[in-house]
Scaffold this motif. Structure first.
Motif, PDB file in Angstrom:
ATOM      1  N   ILE A 203      -4.676   0.568   0.622  1.00  0.00           N
ATOM      2  CA  ILE A 203      -3.591   1.475   0.230  1.00  0.00           C
ATOM      3  C   ILE A 203      -2.891   0.937  -1.026  1.00  0.00           C
ATOM      4  CG2 ILE A 203      -1.398   2.546   0.927  1.00  0.00           C
ATOM      5  CD1 ILE A 203      -3.645   3.655   2.568  1.00  0.00           C
ATOM      6  N   ARG A 222      -8.406   7.770   9.285  1.00  0.00           N
ATOM      7  CA  ARG A 222      -8.325   6.495  10.026  1.00  0.00           C
ATOM      8  C   ARG A 222      -9.008   5.342   9.270  1.00  0.00           C
ATOM      9  NH1 ARG A 222      -4.791   8.395  12.743  1.00  0.00           N
ATOM     10  NH2 ARG A 222      -4.687   8.501  15.007  1.00  0.00           N
ATOM     11  N   GLN A 232      -6.917   4.526   4.287  1.00  0.00           N
ATOM     12  CA  GLN A 232      -6.723   5.460   5.405  1.00  0.00           C
ATOM     13  C   GLN A 232      -6.037   6.722   4.870  1.00  0.00           C
ATOM     14  OE1 GLN A 232      -5.178   3.492   8.903  1.00  0.00           O
ATOM     15  NE2 GLN A 232      -4.658   5.431   9.896  1.00  0.00           N
ATOM     16  N   GLU A 234      -4.637   9.558   5.921  1.00  0.00           N
ATOM     17  CA  GLU A 234      -3.331  10.085   6.331  1.00  0.00           C
ATOM     18  C   GLU A 234      -2.197   9.139   5.933  1.00  0.00           C
ATOM     19  OE1 GLU A 234      -5.825   9.092   8.193  1.00  0.00           O
ATOM     20  OE2 GLU A 234      -5.193   8.208  10.094  1.00  0.00           O
ATOM     21  N   VAL A 235      -2.483   7.835   5.866  1.00  0.00           N
ATOM     22  CA  VAL A 235      -1.467   6.870   5.410  1.00  0.00           C
ATOM     23  C   VAL A 235      -1.265   7.023   3.903  1.00  0.00           C
ATOM     24  CG1 VAL A 235      -0.891   4.414   5.241  1.00  0.00           C
ATOM     25  CG2 VAL A 235      -2.074   5.278   7.271  1.00  0.00           C
ATOM     26  N   ALA A 238       0.701  10.117   3.228  1.00  0.00           N
ATOM     27  CA  ALA A 238       2.106   9.905   3.610  1.00  0.00           C
ATOM     28  C   ALA A 238       2.838   9.119   2.527  1.00  0.00           C
ATOM     29  CB  ALA A 238       2.187   9.158   4.946  1.00  0.00           C
ATOM     30  N   VAL A 239       2.224   8.044   2.074  1.00  0.00           N
ATOM     31  CA  VAL A 239       2.880   7.190   1.070  1.00  0.00           C
ATOM     32  C   VAL A 239       2.999   7.924  -0.264  1.00  0.00           C
ATOM     33  CG1 VAL A 239       2.703   5.041  -0.227  1.00  0.00           C
ATOM     34  CG2 VAL A 239       2.164   5.054   2.203  1.00  0.00           C
ATOM     35  N   LYS A 242       5.770  10.342  -0.010  1.00  0.00           N
ATOM     36  CA  LYS A 242       7.046   9.585  -0.014  1.00  0.00           C
ATOM     37  C   LYS A 242       7.418   9.175  -1.441  1.00  0.00           C
ATOM     38  CE  LYS A 242       8.743   5.143   1.968  1.00  0.00           C
ATOM     39  NZ  LYS A 242       9.981   5.368   2.737  1.00  0.00           N
ATOM     40  N   TYR A 252       1.601  16.843   8.080  1.00  0.00           N
ATOM     41  CA  TYR A 252       1.782  16.883   9.542  1.00  0.00           C
ATOM     42  C   TYR A 252       0.545  17.435  10.242  1.00  0.00           C
ATOM     43  CZ  TYR A 252       6.289  14.928   8.903  1.00  0.00           C
ATOM     44  OH  TYR A 252       7.289  14.052   8.592  1.00  0.00           O
ATOM     45  N   LEU A 255      -1.994  14.610  10.199  1.00  0.00           N
ATOM     46  CA  LEU A 255      -1.756  13.592  11.237  1.00  0.00           C
ATOM     47  C   LEU A 255      -2.270  14.078  12.593  1.00  0.00           C
ATOM     48  CD1 LEU A 255       1.851  12.400  10.258  1.00  0.00           C
ATOM     49  CD2 LEU A 255      -0.271  11.104  10.009  1.00  0.00           C
ATOM     50  N   ASP A 256      -2.015  15.341  12.909  1.00  0.00           N
ATOM     51  CA  ASP A 256      -2.530  15.894  14.169  1.00  0.00           C
ATOM     52  C   ASP A 256      -4.058  15.880  14.169  1.00  0.00           C
ATOM     53  OD1 ASP A 256      -0.025  16.356  15.214  1.00  0.00           O
ATOM     54  OD2 ASP A 256       0.075  18.443  14.545  1.00  0.00           O
ATOM     55  N   ALA A 258      -5.973  13.861  12.489  1.00  0.00           N
ATOM     56  CA  ALA A 258      -6.453  12.474  12.606  1.00  0.00           C
ATOM     57  C   ALA A 258      -6.469  12.025  14.069  1.00  0.00           C
ATOM     58  CB  ALA A 258      -5.578  11.539  11.763  1.00  0.00           C
ATOM     59  N   ASP A 259      -5.403  12.382  14.800  1.00  0.00           N
ATOM     60  CA  ASP A 259      -5.351  12.019  16.224  1.00  0.00           C
ATOM     61  C   ASP A 259      -6.502  12.677  16.987  1.00  0.00           C
ATOM     62  OD1 ASP A 259      -3.081  10.535  15.817  1.00  0.00           O
ATOM     63  OD2 ASP A 259      -1.694  12.095  16.477  1.00  0.00           O
ATOM     64  N   GLU A 262      -9.901  11.200  16.103  1.00  0.00           N
ATOM     65  CA  GLU A 262     -10.081   9.897  16.731  1.00  0.00           C
ATOM     66  C   GLU A 262     -10.444  10.056  18.201  1.00  0.00           C
ATOM     67  OE1 GLU A 262      -6.661   7.351  17.255  1.00  0.00           O
ATOM     68  OE2 GLU A 262      -7.805   5.679  16.422  1.00  0.00           O
TER      69      GLU A 262
ATOM     70  N   LEU B 172       8.046  -0.039   0.594  1.00  0.00           N
ATOM     71  CA  LEU B 172       6.948  -0.053  -0.368  1.00  0.00           C
ATOM     72  C   LEU B 172       7.116  -1.312  -1.246  1.00  0.00           C
ATOM     73  CD1 LEU B 172       6.732   3.726  -1.374  1.00  0.00           C
ATOM     74  CD2 LEU B 172       5.402   2.458   0.324  1.00  0.00           C
ATOM     75  N   ASN B 198       2.974  -0.192   9.161  1.00  0.00           N
ATOM     76  CA  ASN B 198       2.986   1.261   9.424  1.00  0.00           C
ATOM     77  C   ASN B 198       2.448   2.086   8.273  1.00  0.00           C
ATOM     78  OD1 ASN B 198       5.061  -0.143  11.007  1.00  0.00           O
ATOM     79  ND2 ASN B 198       5.301   1.877  11.936  1.00  0.00           N
ATOM     80  N   LEU B 199       2.729   1.662   7.044  1.00  0.00           N
ATOM     81  CA  LEU B 199       2.255   2.424   5.885  1.00  0.00           C
ATOM     82  C   LEU B 199       1.135   1.673   5.156  1.00  0.00           C
ATOM     83  CD1 LEU B 199       5.682   3.820   4.596  1.00  0.00           C
ATOM     84  CD2 LEU B 199       4.013   4.933   6.098  1.00  0.00           C
ATOM     85  N   GLY B 200       0.475   0.758   5.879  1.00  0.00           N
ATOM     86  CA  GLY B 200      -0.680   0.064   5.304  1.00  0.00           C
ATOM     87  C   GLY B 200      -0.305  -0.976   4.261  1.00  0.00           C
ATOM     88  N   MET B 201       0.957  -1.397   4.260  1.00  0.00           N
ATOM     89  CA  MET B 201       1.485  -2.224   3.180  1.00  0.00           C
ATOM     90  C   MET B 201       1.758  -3.672   3.568  1.00  0.00           C
ATOM     91  SD  MET B 201       1.692  -0.715   0.445  1.00  0.00           S
ATOM     92  CE  MET B 201       1.410   0.950  -0.138  1.00  0.00           C
ATOM     93  N   ILE B 271      -3.260   1.785  12.523  1.00  0.00           N
ATOM     94  CA  ILE B 271      -2.195   2.693  12.096  1.00  0.00           C
ATOM     95  C   ILE B 271      -2.526   4.075  12.628  1.00  0.00           C
ATOM     96  CG2 ILE B 271      -0.884   3.568  10.133  1.00  0.00           C
ATOM     97  CD1 ILE B 271      -2.007   1.223   8.490  1.00  0.00           C
ATOM     98  N   SER B 273      -1.021   8.017  13.993  1.00  0.00           N
ATOM     99  CA  SER B 273      -0.092   8.976  13.389  1.00  0.00           C
ATOM    100  C   SER B 273       1.352   8.680  13.752  1.00  0.00           C
ATOM    101  CB  SER B 273      -0.473  10.392  13.803  1.00  0.00           C
ATOM    102  OG  SER B 273      -1.768  10.675  13.306  1.00  0.00           O
ATOM    103  N   VAL B 276       2.680   6.129  11.397  1.00  0.00           N
ATOM    104  CA  VAL B 276       3.008   6.697  10.081  1.00  0.00           C
ATOM    105  C   VAL B 276       4.389   7.355  10.122  1.00  0.00           C
ATOM    106  CG1 VAL B 276       2.357   8.414   8.347  1.00  0.00           C
ATOM    107  CG2 VAL B 276       0.589   7.017   9.434  1.00  0.00           C
ATOM    108  N   LEU B 280       7.525   6.268   7.966  1.00  0.00           N
ATOM    109  CA  LEU B 280       8.148   7.227   7.040  1.00  0.00           C
ATOM    110  C   LEU B 280       9.622   7.430   7.370  1.00  0.00           C
ATOM    111  CD1 LEU B 280       5.745  10.267   6.498  1.00  0.00           C
ATOM    112  CD2 LEU B 280       6.376   8.498   4.856  1.00  0.00           C
ATOM    113  N   LYS B 303       5.322  11.864  18.127  1.00  0.00           N
ATOM    114  CA  LYS B 303       5.713  11.944  16.713  1.00  0.00           C
ATOM    115  C   LYS B 303       7.083  12.612  16.578  1.00  0.00           C
ATOM    116  CE  LYS B 303       1.869  13.908  14.878  1.00  0.00           C
ATOM    117  NZ  LYS B 303       0.975  14.114  16.023  1.00  0.00           N
TER     118      LYS B 303
END
Lengths: 338, 338
Positions: A203, A222, A232, A234-235, A238-239, A242, A252, A255-256, A258-259, A262, B172, B198-201, B271, B273, B276, B280, B303
């Motif tokens: 990331i 994932r 990943q 979805e991460v 998200a970032v 942000k 959103y 994320l659903d 991805a779950d 998986e 971040l 959580n954010l891969g960081m 990580i 959902s 994440v 976030l 979530k």
């Protein structure tokens, strides 16, 4: 708000993670959701790309034709992409067939010093009015200057973007910045980055690529992909959101998805000790599964095989070396039980 | 070569991941290897630290006394560390007992705005000639200036280092740089950083903390820890060594140890959902397990609970809110089946 193009190779790089045994049912389930959540490009196929299904590299459960024909029917807004390594994929059989089926984006890839071999494939795609990108793999092995020279060749063949792959997950953010910023300064086409997570940097390296001027990023759900996996998706989304970037993807729903994926078929890679050795020594992540298998067979430590692969600078397509190294380690008595 | 101090809270932050049910056998197995591979500080205990074992926060399988007495016997070069939140840990019962058993490093922690509550605990440790650090948790919730003001209070109480925790994995790299560099400039004691992924960081933020002047880093084996886990210790050490730092840890032994620990009792977080959304929205990672349990019980989306916890700026110790939010979401009919 600045727009970034996300390309999703979950069903291609992820093939490595399951030894190319993704079922058509799971692939189509994925394609349907990809369209729904707004994935811009979905890349599918054998881990080593079009035409790579073989005894040596592993046989795909689903043939290229069956895969592409079925995915084509599921995708409207999401573009259908493929990874093409000349040598595995012939022009007049494999590539022609893929174009006939209606693939949208063809990413023609070579080892980072071998751009020459992509010329005819890129030209063929452009002559047939398809989007063609140039992809340079194992980019940690050469300097920024060499990457620029190789990428400029691809641009001259007609490539409409250049993707830099950190195939071994060996780069640190400062390496990424240097390589990508040099490319951005010296090319007239967009630059993208494809990360691996061997050193936990997927990331962060992707963000650094953006900071250096890249506008295309690869990410997989994932992190599903070779070895320690990819950035990943979805991460990453998200970032990026942000940070104020727009990707066109509904976070959103992603994320659903991805779950759900998986729970259905996606396995989540993690960074094990073999991944670390692979990243530190700059060895292709796609070797993880075959090394694991062969290490067990010859009772040697997979970390020792990766270390030796790094010493010999073995690259994708040279899978024969794995066996040779395992044999030699086993003869030296360097086996796990000691 | 620049030296960095690594502190390993695998057996403390990892307690969150198994609802504080680590067995004494596994703990002692870990302590023995930690000593062997050269871990400088091993932090042990309930996820919320000394004295926190309770019905509300989860009861530890092994009591503080039994844990500390047994670990004390295993460790010689590796220092024995504990996490202490005043309010959970009393001075004259819990802390006195831990010091009597011979704990070496006491990390006295508070929410990032509540340094005042650490005064008596820090002073008590210093009066008894122990190393005492000040720890500021949930550091994403306040500005660099507030962190400096709070850390300066801890320094004035006698803290010998300040650890900044990104408890929600919400920062971040640019946030980390700003916060850590301000602290380094305004304190006369070392600064450390504790990441969540959580954010891969987690790894990238740890490196950014070093770049900003931090000299202490927390990492856990396989990232074992609350929620999406911590900075993965063996990856962190590999990258730091690659960058030319010295940690005193034997990387190859550490990698073997990580493989062995994973086969024995360490679960590897990834990580998902919920992580994440937690990152976030800046919600404490230690809530992951109770949220998961309560969400299932009330048939609501975990979530949504995390989103709402973020809206209400709930912090560690306010676990009651989880139930209240789940109940309210369930009454609104916002359940998973819709």
């Amino acid at each position: 708000m600045k727009h970034l193009l996300i390309s999703d190779p979950t069903l291609r790089d992820g093939s490595h993670a399951v030894q190319h045994q993704l079922s058509l049912e799971n692939i189509l389930f994925y394609a349907e959701y990809a369209e729904k959540v707004g994935i811009p490009i979905l890349e599918v196929g054998h881990g080593n790309g079009l035409g790579a299904s073989s005894l040596q590299l592993g046989q795909s459960l689903v043939s290229d034709s069956e895969l592409l024909e079925n995915c084509r029917l599921k995708l409207t807004n999401t573009k259908l992409g493929i990874h093409v390594i000349p040598g595995f994929a012939t022009i007049h059989k494999d590539l022609k067939n893929a174009l006939d089926i209606g693939v949208d984006v063809i990413r023609v890839a070579s080892h980072c010093t071998e751009a020459d071999i992509t010329k005819r494939h890129i030209e063929y795609c452009r002559q047939h009015d398809r989007e063609a990108y140039g992809v340079l793999m194992m980019s940690h092995m050469v300097s920024a200057a060499v990457l620029v020279e190789q990428a400029q060749k691809m641009e001259s063949y007609g490539a409409q973007a250049i993707i830099i792959m950190d195939s071994a997950g060996a780069l640190l953010p400062s390496d990424v910045y240097e390589k990508i910023s040099n490319l951005v300064q010296n090319l007239n086409i967009p630059v993208g980055f494809h990360a691996h997570n061997n050193l936990g940097m997927a990331i962060a390296n992707s963000l650094e690529a953006i900071r250096a001027g890249a506008t295309i990023l690869d990410g997989t759900l994932r992190g599903f992909g070779a070895g320690a996996g990819n950035a990943q998706l979805e991460v990453l989304v998200a970032v990026l959101h942000k940070m104020g970037f727009d990707t066109g993807i509904d976070l959103y729903q992603l994320l659903d998805f991805a779950d759900l994926a998986e729970r259905t078929f996606i396995t989540t890679p993690h960074i094990n000790s073999v991944s670390v050795i692979s990243g530190l020594n700059g060895v292709f992540s796609g070797f993880a599964k075959p090394v694991e298998r062969i290490a067990k067979e010859y009772n040697v430590d997979p970390k020792d095989i990766f270390f030796e692969l790094g010493q010999r600078k073995v690259i994708a397509g040279q899978e024969d070396f794995i066996l040779e190294i395992a044999l030699s380690l086993s003869q030296k008595g360097l086996n796990i039980s000691e």
